[in-house]
Design an enzyme around this catalytic site. Sequence first.
Site, PDB file in Angstrom:
ATOM      1  N   GLN A   1       8.024   3.250  -2.985  1.00 36.03           N
ATOM      2  CA  GLN A   1       7.335   2.413  -4.131  1.00 36.03           C
ATOM      3  C   GLN A   1       7.376   3.274  -5.301  1.00 36.03           C
ATOM      4  OE1 GLN A   1       3.558   1.512  -2.687  1.00 36.03           O
ATOM      5  NE2 GLN A   1       4.373   1.246  -0.442  1.00 36.03           N
TER       6      GLN A   1
ATOM      7  N   SER B   1       0.686  -1.283   0.035  1.00 36.96           N
ATOM      8  CA  SER B   1       0.056  -0.032  -0.024  1.00 36.96           C
ATOM      9  C   SER B   1       0.810   1.219   0.092  1.00 36.96           C
ATOM     10  CB  SER B   1      -0.797   0.020   1.354  1.00 36.96           C
ATOM     11  OG  SER B   1      -0.791   1.182   1.800  1.00 36.96           O
ATOM     12  N   LYS B   2       0.381   2.311  -0.592  1.00 35.67           N
ATOM     13  CA  LYS B   2       1.058   3.547  -0.697  1.00 35.67           C
ATOM     14  C   LYS B   2       1.336   4.299   0.525  1.00 35.67           C
ATOM     15  CE  LYS B   2      -0.069   4.381  -5.409  1.00 35.67           C
ATOM     16  NZ  LYS B   2      -1.030   4.969  -6.475  1.00 35.67           N
ATOM     17  N   ARG B   3       0.792   3.328   1.509  1.00 38.16           N
ATOM     18  CA  ARG B   3       0.936   4.024   3.085  1.00 38.16           C
ATOM     19  C   ARG B   3       2.268   3.121   3.826  1.00 38.16           C
ATOM     20  NH1 ARG B   3      -4.499   4.580   2.396  1.00 38.16           N
ATOM     21  NH2 ARG B   3      -4.889   2.314   3.060  1.00 38.16           N
ATOM     22  N   ASP B   4       2.557   2.308   3.112  1.00 41.24           N
ATOM     23  CA  ASP B   4       3.597   1.459   3.767  1.00 41.24           C
ATOM     24  C   ASP B   4       4.948   1.923   3.541  1.00 41.24           C
ATOM     25  OD1 ASP B   4       1.878  -0.714   4.209  1.00 41.24           O
ATOM     26  OD2 ASP B   4       2.615  -1.910   2.552  1.00 41.24           O
TER      27      ASP B   4
END
Length: 498
Positions: free
Chosen positions: A270, A262-265
């Site tokens: 990324q 996820s882009k929140r990781d």
Amino acid sequence: MTDDFRVRYAPSPTGYLHIGNARTALFNWLFARHYNGTFVIRIEDTDSARNIENGEKSQLENLKWLGLDWDESPDKPGKYGPYRQSERNEQGIYQEFIDELLAKGLAYKSYKTSEQLAEERAAQQAAKQAPHYIYEYEGLTNEEREAKYAEFEAQGLKPVVRFRVPEEKVYAWDDIVKGHIEIGAKEVGGDWVIQKADGMPTYNFAVVVDDHLMKISHVLRGDDHVSNTPKQMMIYEALGWDVPEFGHMALIINGATGKKLSKRDNDVLQFVEQYRELGYQPEAMDNFIGLLGWSPKGEDEIFSLEEFKNMFDESRLSKANAKFDQKKLEWINNQWIRKDKDRIMPQLFDQIINAGLISKEEAEKRSGWLKEVIEVAGVDGISYTKQIIDLVREPFFQLGEVTDDMVDYLTSEAGRKVFAAWEKAYTDLSEDTDAATYMATIRAIQNELEIKGRDLWNPIRIATTHQIQGPNLPEMLVLLDKKQVLQTMADVKAKYLN
Ligand code: GLU
């Protein structure tokens, strides 16, 4: 080039090039190039609120950096243009088919307000029902429905256009990656919007019109689009068009958490851009991305784009989740850095220059020396070129602090003896002494004083470099300026050994 195989990468310019998108682009490219097909880039920019400035430009720029090229795109128009959905919309390309669906009664205008929709949704939630759209014209004739439209228009309401989902149908396809898939029309959540109130078509509608008009034969995309496929198949069916082959590539998961990347990781970089800035090689990125959800025969793991292209075989696309393992990416990049050091050298120079350790002119003048510094400092161990900065900084450009444990080594009984012997020997050696001679000199001190190991090496290393550990000392001494080393030793002596 054959016109039979036409594939596309269709980014939405809502952000920079993400690893997942780069993978979609790469595999479409491999597919096209392997089969001598055509690779198209189409910009899906209908969600104007989410588009970011430079999104398109930076995505294409990063794809080029990865070594990909394409046959048709906004900047290389072919005969199926324009290649931006916003421009296609201005030309009325979508409107024509929306009108056709409206005329056939396969789509309708809906004037429900967002408050009404929210109420319906809340009621469904309360009743523990899956959210679904409730058709508002049930049982009405065409004329009655048209009359309703007029009523709503008179109230100043703006419609969206919804597709009337044939709920009893099941949509099935043989996915290139996942095999046979069936999804019931009921699962899509009811009649869905094909045209927004501002006149823009939605993704699931525009993508079908474009894939059809652009004669796309194979749609290879991320796993997250599986649930969109039945919606798209409804449109193909309604317009009487052939459905392309679909292939949905494995989900990319965070290797550390096992969950969908996820882009929140925050622990995983990324975006291709971020790796590029750190000094990852495009070849290494392709190599890594090419193994995300695809594997060749055999055990080898280092491949060029050209090798991937030749080996490409869509039947080896994996059904299993693809693990994003940053350590593996680091390893692959290290392999590519070591593969051809001459090629990488200018990048390493740039990193050192940009870090302000040396001027461009000086780096050019002393390029032979700087190359050796880079080698001795341990270029073979780096994962990306930016790491070279910290490796060369001390002692080649700056000296660190002399820490308490260094002082302990210098001021011990052994340390004092070693320092005195080394000071004498080093002073006597000429400026162009080689590493073997430095080594022999230190061994001679070892024999004479009968001091070895850290007690021997650390005082010398500390006195000359302010380091307690580091690369091969004799090799470093060759590269350090003798006058400066003598000064460093004199300072150490004055401060700690009197
Ligand atoms: N614009 C879509 C996306 O970026 C394309 C999906 C597709 O390939 O159909 O996800």
